[in-house]
Design a protein around this motif. Structure first.
Motif, PDB file in Angstrom:
ATOM      1  N   ILE A 171      24.865  43.972  57.240  1.00  0.00           N
ATOM      2  CA  ILE A 171      24.814  44.861  58.596  1.00  0.00           C
ATOM      3  C   ILE A 171      23.694  45.489  56.695  1.00  0.00           C
ATOM      4  O   ILE A 171      24.287  46.092  56.093  1.00  0.00           O
ATOM      5  CB  ILE A 171      25.966  46.002  58.218  1.00  0.00           C
ATOM      6  N   PRO A 172      22.937  46.266  58.160  1.00  0.00           N
ATOM      7  CA  PRO A 172      21.789  47.016  57.278  1.00  0.00           C
ATOM      8  C   PRO A 172      21.900  48.056  56.904  1.00  0.00           C
ATOM      9  O   PRO A 172      23.274  48.496  56.972  1.00  0.00           O
ATOM     10  CB  PRO A 172      20.225  46.895  57.676  1.00  0.00           C
ATOM     11  N   GLY A 173      21.337  48.971  55.776  1.00  0.00           N
ATOM     12  CA  GLY A 173      21.647  50.047  55.236  1.00  0.00           C
ATOM     13  C   GLY A 173      23.190  50.580  54.375  1.00  0.00           C
ATOM     14  O   GLY A 173      23.714  48.855  54.727  1.00  0.00           O
ATOM     15  N   THR A 174      23.356  51.459  54.324  1.00  0.00           N
ATOM     16  CA  THR A 174      24.737  51.778  54.308  1.00  0.00           C
ATOM     17  C   THR A 174      26.279  51.728  54.682  1.00  0.00           C
ATOM     18  O   THR A 174      27.065  51.735  54.021  1.00  0.00           O
ATOM     19  CB  THR A 174      24.601  53.258  53.267  1.00  0.00           C
ATOM     20  N   ARG A 175      25.720  50.877  55.417  1.00  0.00           N
ATOM     21  CA  ARG A 175      26.941  51.235  56.932  1.00  0.00           C
ATOM     22  C   ARG A 175      28.465  50.103  56.572  1.00  0.00           C
ATOM     23  O   ARG A 175      28.965  49.916  56.775  1.00  0.00           O
ATOM     24  CB  ARG A 175      26.656  51.205  58.325  1.00  0.00           C
ATOM     25  N   GLY A 176      26.885  48.991  56.160  1.00  0.00           N
ATOM     26  CA  GLY A 176      27.445  47.991  55.609  1.00  0.00           C
ATOM     27  C   GLY A 176      28.557  47.931  54.667  1.00  0.00           C
ATOM     28  O   GLY A 176      29.327  46.241  54.161  1.00  0.00           O
ATOM     29  N   ILE A 177      28.563  48.654  53.395  1.00  0.00           N
ATOM     30  CA  ILE A 177      29.523  48.702  51.882  1.00  0.00           C
ATOM     31  C   ILE A 177      30.435  48.454  52.376  1.00  0.00           C
ATOM     32  O   ILE A 177      30.850  49.790  52.905  1.00  0.00           O
ATOM     33  CB  ILE A 177      28.575  49.551  51.232  1.00  0.00           C
ATOM     34  N   SER A 178      31.095  47.681  51.556  1.00  0.00           N
ATOM     35  CA  SER A 178      32.475  47.822  51.344  1.00  0.00           C
ATOM     36  C   SER A 178      33.327  48.083  49.719  1.00  0.00           C
ATOM     37  O   SER A 178      32.412  48.097  49.022  1.00  0.00           O
ATOM     38  CB  SER A 178      33.614  46.433  51.968  1.00  0.00           C
ATOM     39  N   LEU A 179      34.116  48.356  49.179  1.00  0.00           N
ATOM     40  CA  LEU A 179      34.189  48.134  47.670  1.00  0.00           C
ATOM     41  C   LEU A 179      35.294  47.487  47.720  1.00  0.00           C
ATOM     42  O   LEU A 179      36.302  47.595  48.191  1.00  0.00           O
ATOM     43  CB  LEU A 179      34.177  49.992  47.515  1.00  0.00           C
ATOM     44  N   PHE A 180      35.252  46.776  45.704  1.00  0.00           N
ATOM     45  CA  PHE A 180      36.404  46.175  45.897  1.00  0.00           C
ATOM     46  C   PHE A 180      36.634  46.320  43.980  1.00  0.00           C
ATOM     47  O   PHE A 180      36.038  46.590  43.248  1.00  0.00           O
ATOM     48  CB  PHE A 180      35.550  44.256  45.668  1.00  0.00           C
ATOM     49  N   ILE A 181      37.586  45.753  44.293  1.00  0.00           N
ATOM     50  CA  ILE A 181      38.228  45.979  42.296  1.00  0.00           C
ATOM     51  C   ILE A 181      37.803  44.571  42.361  1.00  0.00           C
ATOM     52  O   ILE A 181      38.504  43.728  42.723  1.00  0.00           O
ATOM     53  CB  ILE A 181      39.454  46.060  42.240  1.00  0.00           C
ATOM     54  N   VAL A 182      37.317  44.465  40.964  1.00  0.00           N
ATOM     55  CA  VAL A 182      36.683  43.195  40.845  1.00  0.00           C
ATOM     56  C   VAL A 182      37.338  43.098  38.804  1.00  0.00           C
ATOM     57  O   VAL A 182      35.980  43.234  37.781  1.00  0.00           O
ATOM     58  CB  VAL A 182      35.365  42.783  40.738  1.00  0.00           C
ATOM     59  N   PRO A 183      38.299  42.177  39.000  1.00  0.00           N
ATOM     60  CA  PRO A 183      38.657  42.016  36.876  1.00  0.00           C
ATOM     61  C   PRO A 183      37.720  41.000  36.307  1.00  0.00           C
ATOM     62  O   PRO A 183      37.769  40.168  36.991  1.00  0.00           O
ATOM     63  CB  PRO A 183      40.626  42.187  36.975  1.00  0.00           C
ATOM     64  N   LYS A 184      37.958  41.958  34.969  1.00  0.00           N
ATOM     65  CA  LYS A 184      37.038  40.483  34.111  1.00  0.00           C
ATOM     66  C   LYS A 184      37.977  39.955  34.089  1.00  0.00           C
ATOM     67  O   LYS A 184      37.666  38.164  34.331  1.00  0.00           O
ATOM     68  CB  LYS A 184      36.669  41.583  32.832  1.00  0.00           C
ATOM     69  N   LYS A 185      39.345  40.532  33.762  1.00  0.00           N
ATOM     70  CA  LYS A 185      40.264  38.735  33.317  1.00  0.00           C
ATOM     71  C   LYS A 185      41.336  38.650  35.284  1.00  0.00           C
ATOM     72  O   LYS A 185      41.432  40.425  34.788  1.00  0.00           O
ATOM     73  CB  LYS A 185      41.580  39.081  31.999  1.00  0.00           C
ATOM     74  N   LEU A 186      41.544  38.170  35.609  1.00  0.00           N
ATOM     75  CA  LEU A 186      42.921  37.812  37.265  1.00  0.00           C
ATOM     76  C   LEU A 186      44.257  38.146  36.363  1.00  0.00           C
ATOM     77  O   LEU A 186      44.844  38.398  35.014  1.00  0.00           O
ATOM     78  CB  LEU A 186      43.128  36.983  37.116  1.00  0.00           C
ATOM     79  N   VAL A 187      44.738  38.810  36.925  1.00  0.00           N
ATOM     80  CA  VAL A 187      45.882  39.479  36.617  1.00  0.00           C
ATOM     81  C   VAL A 187      47.218  39.200  37.711  1.00  0.00           C
ATOM     82  O   VAL A 187      46.231  39.080  38.854  1.00  0.00           O
ATOM     83  CB  VAL A 187      46.167  40.833  36.282  1.00  0.00           C
ATOM     84  N   SER A 244      34.049  29.932  46.731  1.00  0.00           N
ATOM     85  CA  SER A 244      33.788  30.447  44.885  1.00  0.00           C
ATOM     86  C   SER A 244      32.943  31.664  45.049  1.00  0.00           C
ATOM     87  O   SER A 244      32.468  32.322  46.298  1.00  0.00           O
ATOM     88  CB  SER A 244      32.156  29.011  44.788  1.00  0.00           C
ATOM     89  N   GLY A 245      33.318  31.986  44.054  1.00  0.00           N
ATOM     90  CA  GLY A 245      32.941  33.542  43.833  1.00  0.00           C
ATOM     91  C   GLY A 245      33.749  33.838  43.180  1.00  0.00           C
ATOM     92  O   GLY A 245      34.852  33.524  42.537  1.00  0.00           O
ATOM     93  N   ALA A 246      33.598  35.164  42.401  1.00  0.00           N
ATOM     94  CA  ALA A 246      34.268  36.567  41.510  1.00  0.00           C
ATOM     95  C   ALA A 246      35.200  36.862  42.474  1.00  0.00           C
ATOM     96  O   ALA A 246      34.844  36.783  44.047  1.00  0.00           O
ATOM     97  CB  ALA A 246      33.578  37.463  41.204  1.00  0.00           C
ATOM     98  N   VAL A 247      36.338  36.642  41.977  1.00  0.00           N
ATOM     99  CA  VAL A 247      37.430  37.893  42.752  1.00  0.00           C
ATOM    100  C   VAL A 247      37.910  38.749  43.276  1.00  0.00           C
ATOM    101  O   VAL A 247      37.700  39.218  41.869  1.00  0.00           O
ATOM    102  CB  VAL A 247      39.024  36.671  41.883  1.00  0.00           C
ATOM    103  N   GLY A 248      37.524  39.502  43.993  1.00  0.00           N
ATOM    104  CA  GLY A 248      37.823  40.350  44.454  1.00  0.00           C
ATOM    105  C   GLY A 248      38.894  40.795  45.290  1.00  0.00           C
ATOM    106  O   GLY A 248      39.007  40.437  46.659  1.00  0.00           O
ATOM    107  N   TYR A 249      39.453  42.407  45.192  1.00  0.00           N
ATOM    108  CA  TYR A 249      40.802  43.304  45.869  1.00  0.00           C
ATOM    109  C   TYR A 249      39.762  44.218  46.826  1.00  0.00           C
ATOM    110  O   TYR A 249      39.165  44.980  46.379  1.00  0.00           O
ATOM    111  CB  TYR A 249      41.881  43.603  45.103  1.00  0.00           C
TER     112      TYR A 249
END
Length: 616
Positions: free
Chosen positions: A227-243, A294-299
């Motif tokens: 989605i163009p612009g800021t409307r499509g932005i979400s926020l994620f917790i991405v730890p360096k090491k998984l817990v 694949s990819g970095a795990v984020g919550y």
């Protein structure tokens, strides 16, 4: 020279911080406990931070191919800071906090910023955890925020990208669901992120067991497009090491890789990184049902597509933190140059017949122009400190005041936050330049600390929103919000100070000058928007912000002067004279500048906007 007397006056005589202990949240506290916190922080800053400020400047972070190496002094300082409890100072007892007022927390952190801003005091970690306390789930608070408050984990904010910079609407980091049952992960809806982030302070190090990245990314629509612009932005917790859901490390490294370290002009003790998310360097096996991803795990934090709203909680907090950092760097330079001026003999007084070479040299503090430079520094730095503490007091009012006062505080913070960030970052940087000038040629060498203070402070006009961004935020949004209510509330408080000051003969002239300045800001605000065209108004948003900021600081100094006169009977007469001198300086030398700034604003001058590129 100690910072403590200035802090004590501003907190107790001016802001009445001791009265906060009458509120139920702070009922366990008193001035005695507040002072004990200051004693502890002052000691740690003196022992663990200040002696190593030059060390962390010269021994820059470096990557050995496996990990980022920092001086031992940084590890020791961070350990001592975490042990002090300051990471969770304002938090509930249940979160391991002390339930201190934010005003006290901000004042206590001033000692660390002054001793070595480059080592840092956990501003981003605390801000990261505070965001999760507002927008995270109960388990996210327990697993991530609580471990950040204890110092076991640290935190970052990952916004900018190489192709986007400050333009967050152009971020391209993608987040896709991790399996068909991704919604059922106890730590929050689980996604896989791919993209690149840069300018990430403390993005890679070995200071803590884990690093918790808060990352802005976009979830593709059903057609696979962002989605163009800021409307499509979400926020994620991405730890360096998984817990796991108990906060224990699983032994699996998340796919977050260091792409490089930025080599900076100053603030060299803090790593500043480029990070690659999901590039495959540390592949994480896919879990759950559905095709492998694949990819970095984020919550996910909060709801999809509301990431920027969540992140502004941390960004606004960081902006006040940046303002405090700029203030205390300026203050460090002021104290250093004042000490130098008191001890450096050079030149002789000018008499009617010229200088008498037979007379002994005088210390340079006896020269009028050196006093001018010192007084400018004092006016900038102590005024900025008062502003930052005033904003911190508003935060406490917002969280613990009555519904009416809390809402007023919220609105006032909306208007003052761009000033709290931008004004110290410009004028306390100027104070650092003047500190170099007071030292003369010595100030330009590494034999004295003032050159490092300037280099460290130069960052503060840039990060957490440049001057241009803050100016557009102020003139384009904040003074217009809710029909201009924030500006009206601020004007009411300024007018209250004017009414009190006009009754005191030695302050009446300043009260009248402030009244005229406030009126000029109001008329210029209306004139800027007279055509209703953003391009006309915002072409001169930075001069508007400079004039607005100077008016706010003139008000702060007048209010401080009133408190100083009221306290004079029991406090230091010399300190009172210093504050009144700084007030006088600000009104004589600084406030008159606003007329030039506001002239281009109210005429909607297009000199800069209209000049064609080829003319440069």
């Amino acid at each position: 020279m100690s910072l403590r007397p200035t802090l004590d006056f501003l907190l107790y005589d001016w802001l009445a911080a001791e009265s906060l202990s009458q509120r139920s949240r702070f009922a366990d506290h008193s001035r005695e406990t507040f002072d004990a916190v200051f004693d502890t922080c002052e000691r740690i800053a003196r022992e663990k931070y200040a002696p190593f400020n030059r060390t962390v400047d010269t021994q820059e972070p470096h990557f050995d191919g496996e990990k980022v190496i920092l001086p031992q002094a940084t590890h020791d300082a961070q350990k001592a800071y975490a042990a002090s409890g300051m990471l969770s100072a304002a938090q509930d007892y249940e979160m391991g906090g002390m339930q201190l007022p934010y005003t006290v927390e901000a004042a206590a952190n001033a000692f660390f910023a002054m001793a070595s801003v480059s080592i840092g005091s956990g501003m981003l970690t605390t801000g990261n955890a505070n965001l999760l306390m507002v927008h995270g789930t109960d388990l996210q608070k327990e697993v991530f925020a609580k471990n950040e408050f204890s110092g076991r984990f640290s935190g970052t904010m990952c916004l900018s990208e190489p192709q986007a910079g400050s333009s967050l609407s152009d971020v391209t980091t993608r987040a896709v669901p991790d399996g068909a049952d991704h919604e059922n992960d106890p730590l929050g809806p689980r996604y896989r992120l791919k993209g690149n982030k840069m300018w990430i302070s403390a993005g890679e190090h070995e200071l803590t067991d884990n690093i918790i990245h808060l990352v802005l990314a976009k979830i593709p629509g059903p057609d696979g497009k962002l989605i163009p612009g800021t409307r499509g932005i979400s926020l994620f917790i991405v730890p360096k090491k998984l817990v796991n859901d108990k906060g224990e490390l699983t032994g699996v490294r998340n796919d977050v890789a260091l792409a490089g370290l930025n080599h900076k002009l100053g603030w060299r003790g803090t790593t500043n990184t480029l990070l690659n998310f999901g590039e495959g360097k540390y592949p994480v096996p896919s879990t759950g049902s559905g095709p492998a991803v694949s990819g970095a795990v984020g919550y996910l934090v909060g709801k999809p597509h509301e990431g920027l709203r969540c992140m502004f909680h941390m960004m606004n907090e960081a902006r006040i933190g940046v303002g405090m950092a700029a203030t205390m760097l300026g203050m460090a330079g002021y104290h250093a140059s004042l000490e130098y001026a008191k001890n450096r003999p050079q030149g002789r007084p000018m008499g009617l017949g010229g200088k008498d070479a037979a007379q002994p040299q005088v210390r340079i503090i006896e020269h009028a122009d050196v006093k001018r430079m010192l007084l400018a520094q004092k006016a900038y730095c102590e005024g900025a400190l008062a502003l930052e503490l005033y904003c911190a007091r508003l935060v406490d009012e917002q969280h613990t005041g009555t519904p009416e006062t809390a809402d007023e505080a919220r609105m006032l913070l909306e208007v003052l936050t761009p000033i709290a960030k931008s004004w110290p970052s410009e004028w306390c940087l100027e104070a650092n330049s003047l500190a170099i000038q007071v030292h003369g040629g010595y100030g330009y060498t590494r034999d004295f600390p003032v050159e490092q203070y300037w280099r460290d402070n130069r960052l503060n006009m840039i990060h957490e929103g440049t001057h241009g961004i803050q100016g557009m935020d102020l003139l384009g949004r904040k003074v217009l919000m809710e029909g201009g209510r924030g500006l009206a509330l601020l004007a009411a408080r300024i007018n209250s100070t004017i009414e009190r000051a006009i009754q005191i003969p030695e302050l009446a002239v300043y009260a009248n000058a402030l009244g005229k300045a406030l009126q000029h800001v109001g008329s210029a605000t209306k004139a800027a928007w007279a055509t209703g065209k953003p391009g006309d108004a915002l072409a001169n948003a930075v001069p508007y912000m400079q004039a607005f900021g100077h008016t706010v600081l003139a008000w702060i100094w007048l209010d401080v002067a009133l408190a100083s006169i009221a306290a004079d009977a029991t406090k230091s007469i010399a300190a009172c004279a210093g504050r009144l001198g700084a007030t006088r300086y600000f009104y004589h030398y600084e406030l008159p500048k606003i007329d030039a700034w506001l002239k281009v604003v109210e005429t909607r001058d297009q000199t800069c906007a209209d000049l064609p590129e080829e003319a440069f």
